[in-house]
Design an enzyme around this catalytic site. Sequence first.
Site, PDB file in Angstrom:
ATOM      1  N   ASP A  12       0.904  -1.248   0.082  1.00  0.00           N
ATOM      2  CA  ASP A  12      -0.262   0.028   0.073  1.00  0.00           C
ATOM      3  C   ASP A  12       1.153   1.218   0.001  1.00  0.00           C
ATOM      4  OD1 ASP A  12      -2.913   1.083   0.552  1.00  0.00           O
ATOM      5  OD2 ASP A  12      -1.499   2.057   2.120  1.00  0.00           O
ATOM      6  N   THR A  13       0.759   2.458  -0.857  1.00  0.00           N
ATOM      7  CA  THR A  13       1.414   3.372  -1.441  1.00  0.00           C
ATOM      8  C   THR A  13       0.927   4.855  -0.405  1.00  0.00           C
ATOM      9  OG1 THR A  13       2.449   2.386  -2.531  1.00  0.00           O
ATOM     10  CG2 THR A  13       2.910   4.838  -2.492  1.00  0.00           C
TER      11      THR A  13
END
Length: 223
Positions: A73-74
């Site tokens: 996840d960014t």
Amino acid sequence: MTNTATLVLASNSPRRRQLLALGNWKFDVIVSDVDETQLTGETPKDYVLRLAQAKALAVAGKANPEAIIIGSDTAVIDGDEIIGKPKDEADAERMLKQLRGKTHQVYTGVAIYRMSDGKTLTELCVTDVPMRPYSDHEVQAYIQTGDPLDKAGAYAIQHPDFQPVESMRGCYASVMGLPMCHVVRTLQKLDVPPRADVPTACQRLLNYECPVSGAILSGASNG
């Protein structure tokens, strides 16, 4: 890694697929669907690591029992604010104007889950991203391409025309969604070595001379 073990990427992102392919592993893609709402009081670090783990676990029921699942996840962080994907063009314009001409951070969390014994390893990569002072006209032209609408922070670092980033001294791949040196060093702990020279392949793909790959692979850096 045994012949029956298979890597699974829990993401629908074409950028993450492209980056993971640099390791020359065989892998499947199983798209995860998790609620990405930030919890009250949750820090950016805790947020991306929680979602990375949630994405990996969300696809476990669809994976090979011998699979090793990679969730990622960014998040774009401006100060203490987590900037997600824009709701519409006006929101994209607001985000791009908020970020221009200053440095923000991109946090990428990676969670690698081994189905056979439930072992989970996590990594966090934090990258400073200095944005250039692009004009209002450039913002409007970029929004008209449609590219910002599915991107955290309303931009893609690699967009060939907009090119929003002024310069970088960190992990370019992390800003694209998957810090490959972190993935490599974590998979090696699970006896899954890369089948290619990932740092060289990554730099060639991104046309970027990475100053941090050696430190990351040696375990001396998280950036």
